[in-house]
Design a protein around this motif. Structure first.
Motif, PDB file in Angstrom:
ATOM      1  N   ALA A  19       0.829  -1.209   0.000  1.00  0.00           N
ATOM      2  CA  ALA A  19       0.000   0.000   0.000  1.00  0.00           C
ATOM      3  C   ALA A  19       0.862   1.257   0.000  1.00  0.00           C
ATOM      4  N   THR A  20       1.948   1.241   0.774  1.00  0.00           N
ATOM      5  CA  THR A  20       2.823   2.410   0.829  1.00  0.00           C
ATOM      6  C   THR A  20       3.469   2.672  -0.526  1.00  0.00           C
ATOM      7  N   ALA A  21       3.892   1.613  -1.195  1.00  0.00           N
ATOM      8  CA  ALA A  21       4.497   1.768  -2.523  1.00  0.00           C
ATOM      9  C   ALA A  21       3.491   2.312  -3.523  1.00  0.00           C
ATOM     10  N   LEU A  22       2.249   1.863  -3.447  1.00  0.00           N
ATOM     11  CA  LEU A  22       1.221   2.333  -4.375  1.00  0.00           C
ATOM     12  C   LEU A  22       0.846   3.789  -4.105  1.00  0.00           C
ATOM     13  N   VAL A  23       0.620   4.113  -2.840  1.00  0.00           N
ATOM     14  CA  VAL A  23       0.189   5.468  -2.494  1.00  0.00           C
ATOM     15  C   VAL A  23       1.244   6.497  -2.837  1.00  0.00           C
ATOM     16  N   ASN A  24       2.518   6.155  -2.612  1.00  0.00           N
ATOM     17  CA  ASN A  24       3.599   7.108  -2.813  1.00  0.00           C
ATOM     18  C   ASN A  24       4.243   7.019  -4.187  1.00  0.00           C
ATOM     19  N   ALA A  25       3.571   6.280  -5.098  1.00  0.00           N
ATOM     20  CA  ALA A  25       4.014   6.207  -6.496  1.00  0.00           C
ATOM     21  C   ALA A  25       5.424   5.650  -6.650  1.00  0.00           C
TER      22      ALA A  25
END
Length: 229
Positions: A216-222
């Motif tokens: 989720a962190t990788a997705l949210v922060n591009a």
């Protein structure tokens, strides 16, 4: 097949919007229980469970009004708080029943974090993140996008996040699935994930929370972009 088992959660084939992932992470950080589902336009809806009891039904005067779902009864069920737990309560209120993880509820069913509820044709996910989970979750940080990744680590991260990119309700990929996608052994995948946990500063999270938080962190922060899937 039960009514719940034949229903797919989330829209088919559409990447979740960054603002949706951000909203879920923020809801988790607050620590309180909540329900998350999609409306007829496939927009994410988050319902905080703050009150002692909420009604679910097709009629618009319900706390959770599923007015579009013809399989839902006018007054279908209740989600109620009993001490520190939330329960789904359906004692014959609904015609088509209420389901938790594919099982029809008869009476009261205590809910656990991650349970999949289904009312008519509308699936929902119940989340009850703990205070410690909320405090330790990685916050949104633009510097995260600058975390250096080798090509292999990037491929592992993409494979891990692929199910969550396809559906906001999906869990991250298993080690075996990642291994098959990137042509590595399962042990090698585990080693790369441990390194990624260190790089993203989430090594101290409980083991069962690291994978979803990393994805989720990788997705949210591009860190990884939609075109990479």
């Amino acid at each position: 097949m039960t009514k719940a088992e034949g229903i797919e959660a989330g829209p088919s084939g559409r990447l979740p919007k960054p603002r949706e992932l951000k909203a879920r992470l923020e809801a988790e950080r607050r620590g309180g229980a909540f329900l998350v589902f999609r409306d007829p336009d496939e927009e994410q809806v988050i319902v905080p469970l703050d009150d002692g009891s909420l009604t679910v039904g097709r009629h618009e005067d319900n706390d959770i009004a599923l007015t579009w779902d013809k399989q839902v009864s006018r007054l279908h069920a209740q989600v109620e708080r009993i001490k520190n737990d939330w329960c789904l309560h359906d004692e014959g209120l609904s015609r088509n029943g209420s389901f938790v993880n594919g099982e029809r509820v008869a009476g009261k069913r205590r809910l656990a974090d991650g349970d999949r509820l289904c009312f008519g044709a509308t699936p929902m996910i119940y989340r009850a993140p703990s205070v410690s989970r909320a405090e330790s979750t990685v916050g949104l940080d633009h510097s995260i996008a600058a975390v250096p990744l080798s090509e292999t680590k990037r491929r592992v991260l993409i494979a891990l996040a692929r199910p969550m990119a396809a559906s906001a309700f999906a869990p991250p990929a298993t080690n075996q699935t990642i291994a098959e996608e990137v042509s590595l052994s399962v042990d090698a995948v585990k080693a790369h994930l441990r390194a990624l946990y260190e790089q993203f500063g989430i090594s101290d999270l409980p083991q069962n929370e690291k994978r979803a938080t990393l994805a989720a962190t990788a997705l949210v922060n591009a860190v990884i972009a939609p075109h990479e899937f």
